[in-house]
Design a protein around this motif. Structure first.
Motif, mmCIF file in Angstrom:
data_model
loop_
_atom_site.group_PDB
_atom_site.id
_atom_site.type_symbol
_atom_site.label_atom_id
_atom_site.label_comp_id
_atom_site.label_asym_id
_atom_site.label_seq_id
_atom_site.Cartn_x
_atom_site.Cartn_y
_atom_site.Cartn_z
ATOM 1 N N GLN A 139 -16.041 12.591 -19.226
ATOM 2 C CA GLN A 139 -16.870 11.443 -19.551
ATOM 3 C C GLN A 139 -16.118 10.473 -20.445
ATOM 4 O O GLN A 139 -15.132 10.840 -21.102
ATOM 5 N N THR A 140 -16.611 9.240 -20.490
ATOM 6 C CA THR A 140 -15.952 8.177 -21.238
ATOM 7 C C THR A 140 -15.699 8.553 -22.689
ATOM 8 O O THR A 140 -14.603 8.378 -23.223
ATOM 9 N N ILE A 141 -16.704 9.083 -23.350
ATOM 10 C CA ILE A 141 -16.599 9.367 -24.777
ATOM 11 C C ILE A 141 -15.570 10.462 -25.049
ATOM 12 O O ILE A 141 -15.027 10.557 -26.157
ATOM 13 N N ASP A 142 -15.261 11.295 -24.037
ATOM 14 C CA ASP A 142 -14.235 12.323 -24.209
ATOM 15 C C ASP A 142 -12.863 11.702 -24.430
ATOM 16 O O ASP A 142 -12.039 12.236 -25.178
ATOM 17 N N ASP A 143 -12.603 10.582 -23.778
ATOM 18 C CA ASP A 143 -11.319 9.899 -23.906
ATOM 19 C C ASP A 143 -11.281 8.998 -25.136
ATOM 20 O O ASP A 143 -10.232 8.856 -25.769
ATOM 21 N N LEU A 144 -12.399 8.360 -25.451
ATOM 22 C CA LEU A 144 -12.440 7.329 -26.496
ATOM 23 C C LEU A 144 -13.534 7.640 -27.513
ATOM 24 O O LEU A 144 -14.578 6.980 -27.547
ATOM 25 N N PRO A 145 -13.316 8.623 -28.376
ATOM 26 C CA PRO A 145 -14.357 8.987 -29.336
ATOM 27 C C PRO A 145 -14.734 7.871 -30.304
ATOM 28 O O PRO A 145 -15.846 7.863 -30.837
ATOM 29 N N HIS A 146 -13.829 6.891 -30.495
ATOM 30 C CA HIS A 146 -14.163 5.781 -31.405
ATOM 31 C C HIS A 146 -15.321 4.934 -30.884
ATOM 32 O O HIS A 146 -15.949 4.202 -31.660
ATOM 33 N N LEU A 147 -15.640 5.040 -29.599
ATOM 34 C CA LEU A 147 -16.774 4.274 -29.066
ATOM 35 C C LEU A 147 -18.096 4.742 -29.660
ATOM 36 O O LEU A 147 -19.116 4.057 -29.524
ATOM 37 N N GLY A 148 -18.065 5.878 -30.339
ATOM 38 C CA GLY A 148 -19.271 6.363 -30.992
ATOM 39 C C GLY A 148 -19.774 5.457 -32.091
ATOM 40 O O GLY A 148 -20.957 5.551 -32.477
ATOM 41 N N ASP A 149 -18.925 4.563 -32.605
ATOM 42 C CA ASP A 149 -19.389 3.645 -33.661
ATOM 43 C C ASP A 149 -20.215 2.487 -33.105
ATOM 44 O O ASP A 149 -20.766 1.695 -33.872
ATOM 45 N N GLN A 150 -20.270 2.351 -31.772
ATOM 46 C CA GLN A 150 -21.107 1.351 -31.087
ATOM 47 C C GLN A 150 -20.604 -0.088 -31.247
ATOM 48 O O GLN A 150 -21.271 -1.023 -30.802
ATOM 49 N N GLU A 151 -19.458 -0.287 -31.882
ATOM 50 C CA GLU A 151 -18.973 -1.666 -32.049
ATOM 51 C C GLU A 151 -18.737 -2.336 -30.702
ATOM 52 O O GLU A 151 -19.149 -3.477 -30.476
ATOM 53 N N TYR A 152 -18.041 -1.620 -29.806
ATOM 54 C CA TYR A 152 -17.782 -2.226 -28.497
ATOM 55 C C TYR A 152 -19.088 -2.582 -27.806
ATOM 56 O O TYR A 152 -19.258 -3.700 -27.297
ATOM 57 N N THR A 153 -20.014 -1.654 -27.773
ATOM 58 C CA THR A 153 -21.284 -1.874 -27.068
ATOM 59 C C THR A 153 -22.031 -3.064 -27.642
ATOM 60 O O THR A 153 -22.541 -3.920 -26.891
ATOM 61 N N LEU A 154 -22.092 -3.174 -28.948
ATOM 62 C CA LEU A 154 -22.857 -4.248 -29.583
ATOM 63 C C LEU A 154 -22.169 -5.598 -29.435
ATOM 64 O O LEU A 154 -22.817 -6.613 -29.169
ATOM 65 N N VAL A 155 -20.852 -5.614 -29.599
ATOM 66 C CA VAL A 155 -20.130 -6.889 -29.478
ATOM 67 C C VAL A 155 -20.138 -7.351 -28.023
ATOM 68 O O VAL A 155 -20.384 -8.534 -27.739
ATOM 69 N N ALA A 156 -19.888 -6.445 -27.102
ATOM 70 C CA ALA A 156 -19.911 -6.825 -25.686
ATOM 71 C C ALA A 156 -21.293 -7.310 -25.277
ATOM 72 O O ALA A 156 -21.428 -8.287 -24.523
ATOM 73 N N GLY A 157 -22.332 -6.653 -25.792
ATOM 74 C CA GLY A 157 -23.692 -7.057 -25.446
ATOM 75 C C GLY A 157 -24.091 -8.403 -26.002
ATOM 76 O O GLY A 157 -25.008 -9.052 -25.476
ATOM 77 N N SER A 158 -23.404 -8.846 -27.059
ATOM 78 C CA SER A 158 -23.743 -10.134 -27.667
ATOM 79 C C SER A 158 -22.697 -11.202 -27.348
ATOM 80 O O SER A 158 -22.666 -12.249 -27.999
ATOM 81 N N SER A 159 -21.846 -10.954 -26.348
ATOM 82 C CA SER A 159 -20.737 -11.870 -26.072
ATOM 83 C C SER A 159 -21.196 -13.274 -25.706
ATOM 84 O O SER A 159 -20.596 -14.271 -26.138
ATOM 85 N N THR A 160 -22.271 -13.384 -24.938
ATOM 86 C CA THR A 160 -22.778 -14.719 -24.568
ATOM 87 C C THR A 160 -23.212 -15.489 -25.802
ATOM 88 O O THR A 160 -22.889 -16.685 -25.953
ATOM 89 N N ARG A 161 -23.918 -14.821 -26.687
ATOM 90 C CA ARG A 161 -24.350 -15.482 -27.922
ATOM 91 C C ARG A 161 -23.152 -15.834 -28.792
ATOM 92 O O ARG A 161 -23.115 -16.915 -29.396
#
Length: 367
Positions: free
Chosen positions: A242-264
């Motif tokens: 799974q994705t998180i197995d390769d990239l444990p730093h994604l657990g901080d949610q920064e990518y998810t939150l910044v990507a989700g607000s990219s239009t704004r």
């Protein structure tokens, strides 16, 4: 920022440098590459056909024509665009000619196929010529190849795999902004029991992002890909991945939150930039659109860098962009206010702030 840095999505994969294949037989191929360059530079498809036909008749190996002539010329197309010595229209015309003349190369059916390989571009990746060079090289070496072309949605790729049962999938991507989609494709293909070889500039000059995302193999160019497969088929992967197995730093949610607000982020940065730079109020509609698109590219590369937690992806994009802007007589310092305004909006995201600071440092080192 109105020099159209957004054209990086339109060309042959400039991305922060370009390498479509390793140089192999320079003494033999260089004169033919020079002739082909003269033909594509003037958009003379008939002359380009003659160059390839004559090179084959002169005994130049088809693989060398493909990689050391056509591939070398396509590489030069990207470099010339970045240096502002080719327009986007000229670049597109040259790329189209190179794509068409590949069909002149012999396509003999091998007596005994080595196996079956699927070659595809990651979803949203439009730069298809590098993948096609890999496909044609593998065909010339006796593989049965399913070439799926540009921007293949992962679900469709998996459907194709289940239907055809390839021995391996070669995934191509030129822009680092596609790395999240590439990761999804890699894990999905592996879950289907098929190994993945990654290639293209998006995965880094040394393949570091291919390894980070769990690919089973990486190749820097078409010859290396063919050589690796000739050395033995890739080991079939264990599905549980799974994705998180390769990239444990994604657990901080920064990518998810910044990507989700990219239009704004793009919208608010544009509006704030307009307040900081009064001259923007007099921009034409086209200039305003280009500036917004340029900001969007900065945000997209920032989010890609967050995904793999790599300063280099963001700083590499900014320094390359600064070179492109400078070649078009646009001061590179015009990028700095955008970084400052993004940091104001991302003050709660430590990794994003680190990337923005690294970007400012990289741009400052150029002045």
């Amino acid at each position: 920022m109105t020099a159209r840095i957004t054209d990086i999505d339109d060309g042959p994969g400039h991305g922060v440098g370009a390498r479509l294949s390793a140089q192999h037989d320079g003494a033999t191929s260089a004169p033919w590459a020079d002739k082909l360059w003269a033909a594509v530079r003037t958009a003379d498809e008939y002359a380009a056909v003659d160059v390839v036909t004559d090179a084959l008749a002169a005994g130049v190996e088809p693989e060398s024509v493909l990689l050391d002539v056509i591939g070398a010329v396509q590489n030069k197309v990207g470099l010339e665009w970045a240096a502002n010595r080719m327009s986007v229209a000229d670049e597109h015309a040259a790329t189209a000619i190179n794509d068409r003349i590949i069909a002149i190369l012999p396509a003999r059916r091998p007596a005994n196929s080595r196996g079956r390989i699927t070659v595809a571009c990651v979803d949203q990746e439009w730069h298809a010529l590098p993948a096609r060079l890999v496909s044609e090289t593998l065909r010339l070496r006796g593989w049965r190849v399913d070439y799926l072309g540009a921007q293949v949605p992962t679900a469709h790729l998996i459907s194709h795999i289940h239907r055809t049962g390839p021995d391996a999938v070669c995934l191509s991507s030129s822009l680092p902004t596609r790395l999240p989609l590439a990761h999804s494709a890699i894990t999905a293909v592996q879950a289907a029991g098929t190994p993945v070889m990654a290639g293209g500039l998006a995965f880094g000059a040394d393949g570091r992002y291919a390894r980070l995302l769990g690919a089973d193999a990486w190749a820097p160019d078409a010859r290396a890909a063919a050589d690796r497969l000739a050395a033995g088929l890739l080991t079939r992967p264990v599905p549980a991945h799974q994705t998180i197995d390769d990239l444990p730093h994604l657990g901080d949610q920064e990518y998810t939150l910044v990507a989700g607000s990219s239009t704004r982020l793009v919208r608010d940065t544009f509006q704030r930039l307009e307040q900081h730079i009064p001259a923007m109020r007099d921009y034409s509609d086209e200039q305003r659109e280009r500036t917004a698109e340029d900001i969007a590219h900065i945000v997209n590369f920032l989010t890609a860098a967050l995904y793999v937690d790599s300063d280099e992806i963001f700083t590499g994009f900014l320094t390359w962009t600064a070179e492109v802007l400078t070649a078009r007589s646009v001061p590179a310092r015009s990028l700095l206010p955008c970084l400052d305004l993004l940091e104001e909006q991302l003050h709660d995201f430590p990794r994003a702030r680190r990337l923005l600071d690294a970007g400012r440092t990289a741009l400052g080192s150029r002045s």
